[in-house]
Scaffold this motif. Structure first.
Motif, PDB file in Angstrom:
ATOM      1  N   ALA A  32       0.831  -1.204   0.000  1.00 54.15           N
ATOM      2  CA  ALA A  32       0.000   0.000   0.000  1.00 54.15           C
ATOM      3  C   ALA A  32       0.868   1.257   0.000  1.00 54.15           C
ATOM      4  O   ALA A  32       0.551   2.236  -0.699  1.00 54.15           O
ATOM      5  N   VAL A  33       1.955   1.249   0.769  1.00 50.06           N
ATOM      6  CA  VAL A  33       2.863   2.405   0.785  1.00 50.06           C
ATOM      7  C   VAL A  33       3.473   2.617  -0.594  1.00 50.06           C
ATOM      8  O   VAL A  33       3.538   3.756  -1.095  1.00 50.06           O
ATOM      9  N   LEU A  34       3.910   1.541  -1.233  1.00 45.97           N
ATOM     10  CA  LEU A  34       4.483   1.657  -2.575  1.00 45.97           C
ATOM     11  C   LEU A  34       3.454   2.162  -3.583  1.00 45.97           C
ATOM     12  O   LEU A  34       3.745   3.049  -4.400  1.00 45.97           O
ATOM     13  N   PHE A  35       2.257   1.616  -3.529  1.00 41.02           N
ATOM     14  CA  PHE A  35       1.208   2.018  -4.473  1.00 41.02           C
ATOM     15  C   PHE A  35       0.794   3.466  -4.256  1.00 41.02           C
ATOM     16  O   PHE A  35       0.782   4.272  -5.199  1.00 41.02           O
ATOM     17  N   SER A  88       3.565   5.925  -5.079  1.00 39.88           N
ATOM     18  CA  SER A  88       3.724   6.103  -6.523  1.00 39.88           C
ATOM     19  C   SER A  88       2.647   7.027  -7.084  1.00 39.88           C
ATOM     20  O   SER A  88       2.939   7.906  -7.904  1.00 39.88           O
ATOM     21  N   ILE A  89       1.421   6.850  -6.626  1.00 38.59           N
ATOM     22  CA  ILE A  89       0.328   7.728  -7.070  1.00 38.59           C
ATOM     23  C   ILE A  89       0.611   9.163  -6.632  1.00 38.59           C
ATOM     24  O   ILE A  89       0.424  10.109  -7.409  1.00 38.59           O
ATOM     25  N   TRP A  90       1.066   9.344  -5.399  1.00 36.82           N
ATOM     26  CA  TRP A  90       1.360  10.670  -4.877  1.00 36.82           C
ATOM     27  C   TRP A  90       2.481  11.337  -5.682  1.00 36.82           C
ATOM     28  O   TRP A  90       2.385  12.515  -6.051  1.00 36.82           O
ATOM     29  N   ILE A  91       3.537  10.593  -5.975  1.00 33.64           N
ATOM     30  CA  ILE A  91       4.648  11.142  -6.755  1.00 33.64           C
ATOM     31  C   ILE A  91       4.189  11.506  -8.157  1.00 33.64           C
ATOM     32  O   ILE A  91       4.509  12.586  -8.678  1.00 33.64           O
ATOM     33  N   MET A  92       3.409  10.630  -8.800  1.00 34.48           N
ATOM     34  CA  MET A  92       2.936  10.926 -10.157  1.00 34.48           C
ATOM     35  C   MET A  92       2.017  12.142 -10.173  1.00 34.48           C
ATOM     36  O   MET A  92       2.062  12.947 -11.109  1.00 34.48           O
TER      37      MET A  92
END
Length: 100
Positions: free
Chosen positions: A81-84, A87-91
């Protein structure tokens, strides 16, 4: 005795999983069910089916050894969940910075 219990657990899990799959599918074919109720039923059946799989097929219940397996599973889901979400937050922020 343990083998009989395992086979019984697998059979019960198979029947429950089949029911929890057929129920939302058949309700989605029915046009009389409101969309919000249908989405709620689909999500509820999916969550219950995850529980059925954890208990009946992965045998995560009761003893201390299964407790550690459950802790490892929760930790793995947390990392995923942290990775997903990261990644959404960074994008999202990259998209915002590029659009300026």
């Amino acid at each position: 005795m343990k083998n009989d219990y395992t086979q019984k657990s697998y059979f019960i899990g198979f029947i429950l999983s089949g029911f929890l799959t057929i129920l939302p599918f058949s309700m989605s074919l029915c046009t009389m069910v409101h969309k919000d109720i249908l989405i709620t039923i689909i999500i509820l059946c999916a969550v219950v089916q995850i529980g059925v799989h954890l208990v009946c097929f992965l045998h995560l219940y009761g003893s201390l050894r299964q407790l550690w397996y459950l802790i490892f599973l929760i930790f793995t889901l947390f990392i995923a969940a942290v990775l997903f979400l990261g990644s959404i937050w960074i994008m999202k922020h990259l998209h915002h910075n590029v659009m300026i």
